[in-house]
Design a protein around this motif. Sequence first.
Motif, short mmCIF file in Angstrom:
data_model
loop_
_atom_site.label_atom_id
_atom_site.label_comp_id
_atom_site.label_asym_id
_atom_site.label_seq_id
_atom_site.Cartn_x
_atom_site.Cartn_y
_atom_site.Cartn_z
N ASP A 59 64.81 36.06 33.13
CA ASP A 59 63.67 36.83 32.63
C ASP A 59 62.46 35.93 32.47
OD1 ASP A 59 62.23 38.96 31.64
OD2 ASP A 59 62.92 38.64 29.57
N SER A 60 61.30 36.41 32.89
CA SER A 60 60.09 35.59 32.84
C SER A 60 59.68 35.25 31.41
CB SER A 60 58.95 36.28 33.56
OG SER A 60 58.62 37.49 32.90
N GLN A 61 60.07 36.06 30.43
CA GLN A 61 59.75 35.76 29.04
C GLN A 61 60.54 34.56 28.53
OE1 GLN A 61 60.31 39.41 26.90
NE2 GLN A 61 58.31 40.20 27.52
N ILE A 62 61.58 34.18 29.22
CA ILE A 62 62.34 32.98 28.88
C ILE A 62 61.91 31.82 29.76
CG2 ILE A 62 64.66 31.96 28.87
CD1 ILE A 62 65.72 34.78 28.25
N LEU A 63 61.74 32.08 31.04
CA LEU A 63 61.46 31.01 32.01
C LEU A 63 60.08 30.39 31.81
CD1 LEU A 63 62.63 29.52 34.44
CD2 LEU A 63 61.56 31.25 35.90
N VAL A 64 59.07 31.19 31.58
CA VAL A 64 57.70 30.67 31.47
C VAL A 64 57.55 29.71 30.29
CG1 VAL A 64 55.30 31.31 31.07
CG2 VAL A 64 56.65 32.56 32.74
N PRO A 65 58.02 30.04 29.07
CA PRO A 65 57.89 29.08 27.98
C PRO A 65 58.66 27.78 28.22
CG PRO A 65 58.34 31.25 27.10
CD PRO A 65 58.50 31.34 28.57
N VAL A 66 59.82 27.88 28.86
CA VAL A 66 60.59 26.67 29.15
C VAL A 66 59.84 25.78 30.12
CG1 VAL A 66 62.70 25.82 30.23
CG2 VAL A 66 62.82 27.71 28.63
N VAL A 67 59.29 26.36 31.17
CA VAL A 67 58.54 25.58 32.16
C VAL A 67 57.29 24.97 31.52
CG1 VAL A 67 57.20 25.76 34.29
CG2 VAL A 67 59.44 26.84 34.14
N LEU A 68 56.59 25.73 30.69
CA LEU A 68 55.39 25.21 30.03
C LEU A 68 55.73 24.06 29.08
CD1 LEU A 68 53.32 28.43 29.31
CD2 LEU A 68 52.86 26.65 30.99
N CYS A 69 56.83 24.17 28.35
CA CYS A 69 57.24 23.08 27.46
C CYS A 69 57.58 21.82 28.25
CB CYS A 69 58.44 23.51 26.62
SG CYS A 69 58.03 24.68 25.34
N ILE A 70 58.29 21.98 29.34
CA ILE A 70 58.63 20.82 30.17
C ILE A 70 57.36 20.20 30.76
CG2 ILE A 70 59.79 20.12 32.30
CD1 ILE A 70 61.98 22.16 31.59
N ALA A 71 56.40 21.04 31.16
CA ALA A 71 55.14 20.52 31.69
C ALA A 71 54.37 19.75 30.63
CB ALA A 71 54.30 21.67 32.23
N GLY A 83 45.48 13.68 25.33
CA GLY A 83 44.46 14.29 26.19
C GLY A 83 45.07 14.92 27.44
N ASN A 84 46.11 14.29 27.96
CA ASN A 84 46.80 14.86 29.13
C ASN A 84 47.43 16.20 28.79
OD1 ASN A 84 46.10 12.57 30.52
ND2 ASN A 84 48.12 11.64 30.43
N VAL A 85 47.96 16.31 27.58
CA VAL A 85 48.57 17.57 27.15
C VAL A 85 47.51 18.65 27.04
CG1 VAL A 85 49.91 18.68 25.33
CG2 VAL A 85 50.41 16.33 25.96
N VAL A 86 46.34 18.29 26.55
CA VAL A 86 45.25 19.27 26.42
C VAL A 86 44.82 19.76 27.80
CG1 VAL A 86 42.85 19.57 25.67
CG2 VAL A 86 44.47 18.33 24.22
N VAL A 87 44.68 18.84 28.73
CA VAL A 87 44.29 19.22 30.10
C VAL A 87 45.35 20.13 30.71
CG1 VAL A 87 43.89 18.35 32.43
CG2 VAL A 87 42.85 17.21 30.48
N THR A 88 46.62 19.80 30.49
CA THR A 88 47.71 20.63 31.00
C THR A 88 47.68 22.02 30.37
OG1 THR A 88 49.06 18.65 31.32
CG2 THR A 88 50.21 20.77 31.31
N ALA A 89 47.45 22.07 29.07
CA ALA A 89 47.41 23.35 28.38
C ALA A 89 46.24 24.21 28.88
CB ALA A 89 47.31 23.14 26.88
N VAL A 90 45.09 23.60 29.04
CA VAL A 90 43.93 24.33 29.53
C VAL A 90 44.19 24.84 30.94
CG1 VAL A 90 41.50 24.10 30.23
CG2 VAL A 90 42.28 23.19 28.03
N SER A 91 44.79 24.00 31.78
CA SER A 91 45.07 24.41 33.15
C SER A 91 46.12 25.51 33.19
CB SER A 91 45.58 23.22 33.96
OG SER A 91 44.62 22.22 34.02
N ALA A 92 47.14 25.40 32.36
CA ALA A 92 48.23 26.38 32.37
C ALA A 92 47.77 27.71 31.80
CB ALA A 92 49.41 25.85 31.57
N PHE A 93 47.02 27.68 30.71
CA PHE A 93 46.65 28.93 30.07
C PHE A 93 45.40 29.57 30.67
CE2 PHE A 93 49.20 26.85 26.70
CZ PHE A 93 50.25 27.76 26.74
N SER A 94 44.71 28.85 31.55
CA SER A 94 43.56 29.46 32.22
C SER A 94 44.03 30.46 33.28
CB SER A 94 42.68 28.39 32.86
OG SER A 94 43.38 27.75 33.90
#
Length: 96
Positions: A59-71, A83-94
């Motif tokens: 299910d994507s509601q499980i897979l997406v948070p796991v992939v984002l945490c690993i990223a 700062g790398n985490v912020v850039v990753t978060a901005v890129s992922a959530f954009s």
Amino acid sequence: MAVFLGILVLHGLQPGPLMLTEHQTEIYGLVWALTASCLIASSIGLLLVRPLALITLIDSQILVPVVLCIAMVGSYAVNGNIGNVVVTAVSAFSVF
């Protein structure tokens, strides 16, 4: 290609047409290594195609948070910089 040419120069091989005649054993070694790596990668890919296809059933509601945490963890692990985490978060959530 530039990295490959740099590696050749570091190992004392002068890239060019004479390289094929002066360093035949090294060139054949490179060709055999590339052939072997392609065969091994293809074999591993064919062996893992069925188990990896099962990921699509998660299910994507499980897979997406796991992939984002690993990223996020991976981006922090590169340099230990938040700062790398912020850039990753901005890129992922954009995307959302």
